[in-house]
Enzyme design. Structure first.
Site, PDB file in Angstrom:
ATOM      1  N   GLU A 108       0.936  -1.125  -0.080  1.00 56.67           N
ATOM      2  CA  GLU A 108      -0.138   0.075   0.023  1.00 56.67           C
ATOM      3  C   GLU A 108       0.867   1.262   0.144  1.00 56.67           C
ATOM      4  OE1 GLU A 108      -2.814  -2.442   3.378  1.00 56.67           O
ATOM      5  OE2 GLU A 108      -1.872  -0.296   3.805  1.00 56.67           O
ATOM      6  N   CYS A 121       3.180   8.639   1.676  1.00 56.57           N
ATOM      7  CA  CYS A 121       3.742   7.517   2.513  1.00 56.57           C
ATOM      8  C   CYS A 121       3.970   6.250   1.716  1.00 56.57           C
ATOM      9  CB  CYS A 121       2.661   7.255   3.607  1.00 56.57           C
ATOM     10  SG  CYS A 121       3.134   5.899   4.660  1.00 56.57           S
ATOM     11  N   CYS A 128       5.852  -7.322   6.982  1.00 54.30           N
ATOM     12  CA  CYS A 128       7.122  -6.982   7.823  1.00 54.30           C
ATOM     13  C   CYS A 128       7.366  -7.802   8.899  1.00 54.30           C
ATOM     14  CB  CYS A 128       6.461  -5.704   8.597  1.00 54.30           C
ATOM     15  SG  CYS A 128       7.859  -4.776   9.710  1.00 54.30           S
ATOM     16  N   CYS A 132       5.501  -6.056  15.367  1.00 57.18           N
ATOM     17  CA  CYS A 132       4.835  -5.255  16.383  1.00 57.18           C
ATOM     18  C   CYS A 132       3.326  -5.651  16.550  1.00 57.18           C
ATOM     19  CB  CYS A 132       4.883  -3.653  16.112  1.00 57.18           C
ATOM     20  SG  CYS A 132       6.366  -3.021  15.763  1.00 57.18           S
ATOM     21  N   CYS A 135       0.154  -4.084  14.786  1.00 59.24           N
ATOM     22  CA  CYS A 135       0.141  -3.527  13.473  1.00 59.24           C
ATOM     23  C   CYS A 135      -0.164  -4.556  12.376  1.00 59.24           C
ATOM     24  CB  CYS A 135       1.694  -3.210  13.367  1.00 59.24           C
ATOM     25  SG  CYS A 135       1.870  -2.546  11.402  1.00 59.24           S
ATOM     26  N   GLU A 178       9.828  -2.333   7.391  1.00 60.46           N
ATOM     27  CA  GLU A 178      10.932  -2.035   7.904  1.00 60.46           C
ATOM     28  C   GLU A 178      11.913  -1.395   7.111  1.00 60.46           C
ATOM     29  OE1 GLU A 178      11.536  -0.541  11.212  1.00 60.46           O
ATOM     30  OE2 GLU A 178      13.728   0.009  10.198  1.00 60.46           O
ATOM     31  N   SER A 209      10.770   6.318   9.055  1.00 62.70           N
ATOM     32  CA  SER A 209      10.604   5.789  10.221  1.00 62.70           C
ATOM     33  C   SER A 209      11.167   4.419  10.594  1.00 62.70           C
ATOM     34  CB  SER A 209       8.780   5.934  10.280  1.00 62.70           C
ATOM     35  OG  SER A 209       8.503   5.122  11.629  1.00 62.70           O
ATOM     36  N   ASN A 308      -5.018   3.305  15.650  1.00 63.21           N
ATOM     37  CA  ASN A 308      -6.050   3.057  14.628  1.00 63.21           C
ATOM     38  C   ASN A 308      -6.304   1.524  14.711  1.00 63.21           C
ATOM     39  OD1 ASN A 308      -7.710   3.450  12.418  1.00 63.21           O
ATOM     40  ND2 ASN A 308      -6.182   4.535  11.023  1.00 63.21           N
ATOM     41  N   CYS A 351      -0.965   1.814   8.356  1.00 65.53           N
ATOM     42  CA  CYS A 351      -0.101   0.621   7.878  1.00 65.53           C
ATOM     43  C   CYS A 351      -0.554  -0.738   7.844  1.00 65.53           C
ATOM     44  CB  CYS A 351       0.916   0.690   9.144  1.00 65.53           C
ATOM     45  SG  CYS A 351       2.539  -0.311   8.729  1.00 65.53           S
TER      46      CYS A 351
HETATM   47  N1  SAH Z   1       8.784  -0.133  10.478  1.00 63.33           N
HETATM   48  C1  SAH Z   1       8.563   1.145  10.647  1.00 63.33           C
HETATM   49  C2  SAH Z   1       7.570   2.063   9.667  1.00 63.33           C
HETATM   50  C3  SAH Z   1       6.291   1.723   9.348  1.00 63.33           C
HETATM   51  S1  SAH Z   1       5.134   1.683  10.456  1.00 63.33           S
HETATM   52  C4  SAH Z   1       8.357   1.579  11.994  1.00 63.33           C
HETATM   53  O1  SAH Z   1       8.203   0.916  12.911  1.00 63.33           O
HETATM   54  O2  SAH Z   1       8.559   3.071  12.197  1.00 63.33           O
HETATM   55  C5  SAH Z   1       4.824   3.473  10.696  1.00 63.33           C
HETATM   56  C6  SAH Z   1       4.430   4.115  12.126  1.00 63.33           C
HETATM   57  O3  SAH Z   1       2.905   3.758  12.002  1.00 63.33           O
HETATM   58  C7  SAH Z   1       5.009   3.190  13.197  1.00 63.33           C
HETATM   59  O4  SAH Z   1       5.218   4.137  13.991  1.00 63.33           O
HETATM   60  C8  SAH Z   1       3.998   2.236  13.555  1.00 63.33           C
HETATM   61  O5  SAH Z   1       4.067   1.825  14.801  1.00 63.33           O
HETATM   62  C9  SAH Z   1       2.572   3.075  13.364  1.00 63.33           C
HETATM   63  N2  SAH Z   1       1.525   2.080  13.327  1.00 63.33           N
HETATM   64  C10 SAH Z   1       1.507   0.991  12.624  1.00 63.33           C
HETATM   65  N3  SAH Z   1      -0.097   0.447  12.700  1.00 63.33           N
HETATM   66  C11 SAH Z   1      -0.498   1.559  13.412  1.00 63.33           C
HETATM   67  C12 SAH Z   1      -2.175   1.402  13.918  1.00 63.33           C
HETATM   68  N4  SAH Z   1      -2.800   0.648  13.584  1.00 63.33           N
HETATM   69  N5  SAH Z   1      -2.225   2.740  14.274  1.00 63.33           N
HETATM   70  C13 SAH Z   1      -1.552   3.576  14.689  1.00 63.33           C
HETATM   71  N6  SAH Z   1      -0.213   3.507  14.262  1.00 63.33           N
HETATM   72  C14 SAH Z   1       0.202   2.541  13.600  1.00 63.33           C
END
Ligand code: SAH
Length: 370
Positions: A108, A121, A128, A132, A135, A178, A209, A308, A351
């Site tokens: 996406e 973005c 990934c 996390c 996510c 990542e 990020s 989110n 994301c």
């Molecule tokens: N892997 C990288 C970049 C991708 S995610 C990183 O971890 O920074 C970009 C940001 O969106 C990260 O801070 C991630 O934790 C956040 N993110 C992912 N899913 C999310 C969600 N459902 N709600 C809010 N933020 C989210």
């Protein structure tokens, strides 16, 4: 977590396209490919201008190239290799593309409109591996790295969905994947984005990020780029961070922050820490207080992002009250904090969400106004 780490496929798996992805070639490589076919070198810059400046999507549009050459090039090179599996538009102007590569993998990318700003973005991997827990991107682990061409392709497709008057102004590498785990493919893509003969988006308006991988952060530091770095912290102590961001187990917050400090010391570029606020998990007053201790004295911004929600995951957006209390403690502690406005949450803009909610298999081009 293990569910992600256990799947370690060949990350360099190539897409199954018989044509060469034009966006994978540097200017010099394209020049060389042309010269080998007795085509003058200057044609390379002409082609790139059509693609980056005039937003061309086919060789046919390149009217100052001889017709025979256009046909020959179309038989060898693909400008775009993806198909748009879904295109969503939110009321706030945010647009999201779900792209499908020839090997069926999907990613996406998003265009965010805020005043005169046009931020894109972009994704760096299919899925990934960081795991996390909240996510959507990492739920099935990582399938492969995106190529440089595939990263540039996202930028160009988002560039094309703007009106003729609009210009891209900022890039955030905050899509799927990542970025620091695919730095070799990402850096050439950002370089062309930042060059005037590319997209002309200065390095200062590009933010990478990361979950916080110290050796890769140090590599970036040593390159002396002028990109901004955002570090996804999400917890103020190792016990909680390892629960939310499993890769933290072998890394630790201290080493992430030290690597971020080294980046700032060398590059002087703004540091941002991101903190996804998860209701009743990392939103307590004690967490806010620990965070103040951790970040105090640093020239850094803290971006608090209310969660989110992702379908099927047990995490929640914090209550208004918990969010306000959390922010107040940080502000009182002298931390430069802001809440990231939620953009495009109508269209699963967080994301990896659209990829999960879109129906699979053969997907027609959908124009979805939500
Ligand atoms: N892997 C990288 C970049 C991708 S995610 C990183 O971890 O920074 C970009 C940001 O969106 C990260 O801070 C991630 O934790 C956040 N993110 C992912 N899913 C999310 C969600 N459902 N709600 C809010 N933020 C989210």
């Amino acid at each position: 977590m293990l569910r992600a780490a256990a799947r370690t496929p060949n990350l360099e798996l190539r897409t199954d396209n018989p044509l060469i992805h034009l966006l994978d070639l540097t200017l010099e490589q394209l020049q060389q490919a042309l010269v080998e076919q007795d085509v003058p070198k200057y044609r390379a810059a002409q082609i790139r201008k059509w693609i980056f400046e005039k937003r061309a999507a086919s060789f046919d549009e390149m009217t100052d190239l001889p017709k025979g050459l256009r046909e020959r090039l179309a038989g060898q090179f693909a400008i775009f290799t993806s198909t748009i599996a879904a295109h969503q538009v939110a009321d706030d102007g945010t647009e999201k593309l779900l792209l499908q590569w020839p090997d069926q993998h999907r990613i996406e990318c998003v265009l965010i409109r805020e005043g005169t700003r046009r931020t894109i973005c972009i994704s760096t991997q299919v899925g990934c591996a960081m795991g996390c827990v909240f996510c959507a991107s990492g739920l099935d682990g990582v399938a492969r790295n995106l190529t440089t061409g595939e990263i540039i392709e996202q930028m160009l497709l988002l560039n094309r969905i703007q009106t003729a008057e609009e210009r891209l102004s900022n890039i955030v590498v905050m899509g799927m994947g990542e970025p620091l785990a695919n730095l070799d493919r990402l850096l050439p893509a950002l370089e062309i984005a930042s060059r005037s003969e590319g997209l002309g988006i200065g390095g200062r308006r590009i933010t990478i990020s990361t979950v916080g991988l110290p050796p890769a952060m140090d590599r970036l530091t040593a390159m002396h780029t002028n990109y901004s770095l955002a570090v996804s912290l999400h917890a103020p102590n190792d016990e909680l961070r390892t629960q939310i961001v499993p890769v933290n187990k072998n890394i630790t917050i201290a080493s992430v922050i030290e690597a971020a400090d080294r980046f700032f010391a060398e590059n002087g570029r703004r540091l941002t820490f991101e903190y996804v606020l998860l209701g009743e998990l990392n939103d307590r007053t004690e967490h806010a207080r620990q965070l103040v201790e951790l970040l105090r004295g640093r020239t850094a911004h803290l971006n608090v992002i209310p969660y989110n929600p992702v379908a099927g995951l047990p995490y929640r957006t914090p209550s208004r009250k918990a969010e306000e209390r959390f922010l107040e403690i940080l502000r009182d502690g002298g931390i430069n904090v802001c809440v990231r406005a939620r953009k495009g949450d109508q269209i699963d803009a967080a994301c990896g969400q659209l990829r999960r909610s879109a129906p699979g298999g053969e997907m027609p081009l959908v124009e979805l106004k939500v």
